[in-house]
Motif scaffolding. Structure first.
Motif, PDB file in Angstrom:
ATOM      1  N   ASP A  30       0.821  -1.223   0.000  1.00  0.00           N
ATOM      2  CA  ASP A  30       0.000   0.000   0.000  1.00  0.00           C
ATOM      3  C   ASP A  30       0.849   1.265   0.000  1.00  0.00           C
ATOM      4  OD1 ASP A  30      -2.240  -1.631   0.108  1.00  0.00           O
ATOM      5  OD2 ASP A  30      -2.516  -1.392   2.270  1.00  0.00           O
ATOM      6  N   VAL A  31       1.924   1.261   0.788  1.00  0.00           N
ATOM      7  CA  VAL A  31       2.776   2.450   0.891  1.00  0.00           C
ATOM      8  C   VAL A  31       3.475   2.720  -0.445  1.00  0.00           C
ATOM      9  CG1 VAL A  31       4.776   3.467   2.059  1.00  0.00           C
ATOM     10  CG2 VAL A  31       3.081   2.183   3.381  1.00  0.00           C
ATOM     11  N   THR A  32       3.974   1.673  -1.073  1.00  0.00           N
ATOM     12  CA  THR A  32       4.637   1.848  -2.373  1.00  0.00           C
ATOM     13  C   THR A  32       3.672   2.444  -3.385  1.00  0.00           C
ATOM     14  OG1 THR A  32       6.150   0.017  -1.955  1.00  0.00           O
ATOM     15  CG2 THR A  32       5.844   0.678  -4.255  1.00  0.00           C
ATOM     16  N   ARG A  33       2.455   1.903  -3.455  1.00  0.00           N
ATOM     17  CA  ARG A  33       1.467   2.434  -4.405  1.00  0.00           C
ATOM     18  C   ARG A  33       1.142   3.891  -4.094  1.00  0.00           C
ATOM     19  NH1 ARG A  33      -1.288  -1.780  -2.967  1.00  0.00           N
ATOM     20  NH2 ARG A  33      -3.052  -0.517  -2.299  1.00  0.00           N
ATOM     21  N   GLU A  34       0.991   4.205  -2.815  1.00  0.00           N
ATOM     22  CA  GLU A  34       0.670   5.585  -2.435  1.00  0.00           C
ATOM     23  C   GLU A  34       1.800   6.542  -2.816  1.00  0.00           C
ATOM     24  OE1 GLU A  34      -0.608   8.323   1.391  1.00  0.00           O
ATOM     25  OE2 GLU A  34      -0.587   6.155   1.602  1.00  0.00           O
ATOM     26  N   VAL A  35       3.032   6.158  -2.541  1.00  0.00           N
ATOM     27  CA  VAL A  35       4.182   7.001  -2.875  1.00  0.00           C
ATOM     28  C   VAL A  35       4.255   7.201  -4.393  1.00  0.00           C
ATOM     29  CG1 VAL A  35       6.707   7.105  -2.890  1.00  0.00           C
ATOM     30  CG2 VAL A  35       5.508   6.459  -0.796  1.00  0.00           C
ATOM     31  N   LEU A  36       4.111   6.121  -5.149  1.00  0.00           N
ATOM     32  CA  LEU A  36       4.136   6.230  -6.611  1.00  0.00           C
ATOM     33  C   LEU A  36       3.014   7.148  -7.107  1.00  0.00           C
ATOM     34  CD1 LEU A  36       4.910   2.534  -7.628  1.00  0.00           C
ATOM     35  CD2 LEU A  36       6.406   4.524  -7.946  1.00  0.00           C
ATOM     36  N   ARG A  37       1.810   6.953  -6.565  1.00  0.00           N
ATOM     37  CA  ARG A  37       0.660   7.775  -6.974  1.00  0.00           C
ATOM     38  C   ARG A  37       0.930   9.256  -6.718  1.00  0.00           C
ATOM     39  NH1 ARG A  37      -2.760   7.627  -2.995  1.00  0.00           N
ATOM     40  NH2 ARG A  37      -2.958   5.358  -3.087  1.00  0.00           N
ATOM     41  N   VAL A  38       1.431   9.578  -5.535  1.00  0.00           N
ATOM     42  CA  VAL A  38       1.695  10.977  -5.174  1.00  0.00           C
ATOM     43  C   VAL A  38       2.765  11.577  -6.096  1.00  0.00           C
ATOM     44  CG1 VAL A  38       2.654  12.468  -3.364  1.00  0.00           C
ATOM     45  CG2 VAL A  38       0.913  10.773  -2.788  1.00  0.00           C
ATOM     46  N   ILE A  39       3.843  10.837  -6.312  1.00  0.00           N
ATOM     47  CA  ILE A  39       4.921  11.334  -7.181  1.00  0.00           C
ATOM     48  C   ILE A  39       4.396  11.570  -8.595  1.00  0.00           C
ATOM     49  CG2 ILE A  39       7.100  10.723  -8.319  1.00  0.00           C
ATOM     50  CD1 ILE A  39       7.796   9.107  -5.729  1.00  0.00           C
ATOM     51  N   LEU A  40       3.711  10.577  -9.143  1.00  0.00           N
ATOM     52  CA  LEU A  40       3.251  10.663 -10.528  1.00  0.00           C
ATOM     53  C   LEU A  40       2.204  11.754 -10.718  1.00  0.00           C
ATOM     54  CD1 LEU A  40       3.147   6.840 -11.194  1.00  0.00           C
ATOM     55  CD2 LEU A  40       4.750   8.475 -12.203  1.00  0.00           C
ATOM     56  N   ARG A  41       1.256  11.843  -9.797  1.00  0.00           N
ATOM     57  CA  ARG A  41       0.223  12.888  -9.922  1.00  0.00           C
ATOM     58  C   ARG A  41       0.822  14.278  -9.736  1.00  0.00           C
ATOM     59  NH1 ARG A  41      -4.965   9.781  -7.262  1.00  0.00           N
ATOM     60  NH2 ARG A  41      -5.483   8.639  -9.177  1.00  0.00           N
ATOM     61  N   SER A  42       1.839  14.393  -8.872  1.00  0.00           N
ATOM     62  CA  SER A  42       2.466  15.709  -8.682  1.00  0.00           C
ATOM     63  C   SER A  42       3.184  16.151  -9.955  1.00  0.00           C
ATOM     64  CB  SER A  42       3.441  15.690  -7.496  1.00  0.00           C
ATOM     65  OG  SER A  42       4.610  14.967  -7.830  1.00  0.00           O
ATOM     66  N   GLU A  43       3.555  15.188 -10.800  1.00  0.00           N
ATOM     67  CA  GLU A  43       4.203  15.486 -12.079  1.00  0.00           C
ATOM     68  C   GLU A  43       3.187  15.669 -13.208  1.00  0.00           C
ATOM     69  OE1 GLU A  43       7.658  15.894 -12.988  1.00  0.00           O
ATOM     70  OE2 GLU A  43       7.530  16.333 -10.851  1.00  0.00           O
ATOM     71  N   GLY A  44       1.903  15.478 -12.887  1.00  0.00           N
ATOM     72  CA  GLY A  44       0.857  15.704 -13.883  1.00  0.00           C
ATOM     73  C   GLY A  44       0.384  14.471 -14.629  1.00  0.00           C
ATOM     74  N   TYR A  45       0.852  13.282 -14.234  1.00  0.00           N
ATOM     75  CA  TYR A  45       0.419  12.055 -14.898  1.00  0.00           C
ATOM     76  C   TYR A  45      -0.959  11.630 -14.389  1.00  0.00           C
ATOM     77  CZ  TYR A  45       5.229  11.594 -16.539  1.00  0.00           C
ATOM     78  OH  TYR A  45       6.430  11.807 -17.141  1.00  0.00           O
ATOM     79  N   ASP A  46      -1.662  10.841 -15.190  1.00  0.00           N
ATOM     80  CA  ASP A  46      -2.997  10.358 -14.849  1.00  0.00           C
ATOM     81  C   ASP A  46      -2.905   8.911 -14.355  1.00  0.00           C
ATOM     82  OD1 ASP A  46      -5.717   9.901 -14.631  1.00  0.00           O
ATOM     83  OD2 ASP A  46      -6.090   9.857 -16.800  1.00  0.00           O
ATOM     84  N   VAL A  47      -2.930   8.722 -13.027  1.00  0.00           N
ATOM     85  CA  VAL A  47      -2.920   7.371 -12.459  1.00  0.00           C
ATOM     86  C   VAL A  47      -4.374   6.881 -12.504  1.00  0.00           C
ATOM     87  CG1 VAL A  47      -2.422   5.944 -10.441  1.00  0.00           C
ATOM     88  CG2 VAL A  47      -0.926   7.880 -10.997  1.00  0.00           C
ATOM     89  N   VAL A  48      -4.645   5.966 -13.436  1.00  0.00           N
ATOM     90  CA  VAL A  48      -6.031   5.554 -13.702  1.00  0.00           C
ATOM     91  C   VAL A  48      -6.491   4.372 -12.864  1.00  0.00           C
ATOM     92  CG1 VAL A  48      -6.103   6.479 -16.041  1.00  0.00           C
ATOM     93  CG2 VAL A  48      -5.333   4.119 -15.678  1.00  0.00           C
ATOM     94  N   GLY A  49      -5.546   3.653 -12.230  1.00  0.00           N
ATOM     95  CA  GLY A  49      -5.952   2.520 -11.422  1.00  0.00           C
ATOM     96  C   GLY A  49      -4.807   1.957 -10.608  1.00  0.00           C
TER      97      GLY A  49
END
Length: 127
Positions: free
Chosen positions: A15-34
């Protein structure tokens, strides 16, 4: 391709890895769709969501990232795959490369490593 148009699927049981990845990617403007917590769910989501990029953990319960990799390539051939793993075993990495991944990130990672690696894959998608 504009970052906001790049659809990314995260497949990792941590869960922590997914959350960290999601935060990093969204902060860069990417669309985490799932997000999926195991390989079989990740495979189903990939088929349904048709992401441009799948960030796939190697070691997961039920079915590993290495095991679903050939199916991903068959069912979602246009998706790029980045392996995200703590496994430094050269045989595992070689197996993933042979199956056609577009790169890998070793855990623990930092935000800049994720940003740079994803940007490199996205640059190839855009061509």
């Amino acid at each position: 391709m504009d970052k906001k148009n790049v659809k990314i699927l995260l497949v990792d049981d941590n869960d922590v890895t997914r959350e960290v990845l999601r935060v990093i990617l969204r902060s860069e403007g990417y669309d985490v769709v799932g997000e999926a917590t195991d390989g079989s769910t990740g495979l189903e989501m990939a088929v349904k969501l048709k992401p441009h990029l799948i960030m796939l953990d190697v070691v997961m319960p039920k079915i590993s990232g290495i095991e679903i990799l050939p199916r991903l390539k068959e069912l979602v051939p246009t998706a790029c795959v980045l392996m995200v793993t703590a496994n430094k075993d050269q045989a595992t990495i070689a197996e993933a490369v042979k199956t056609g991944i577009h790169g890998y990130v070793l855990k623990p990672f930092n935000a800049q490593k994720i940003i740079d690696t994803v940007a490199g894959v996205v640059a190839k998608i855009s061509k």
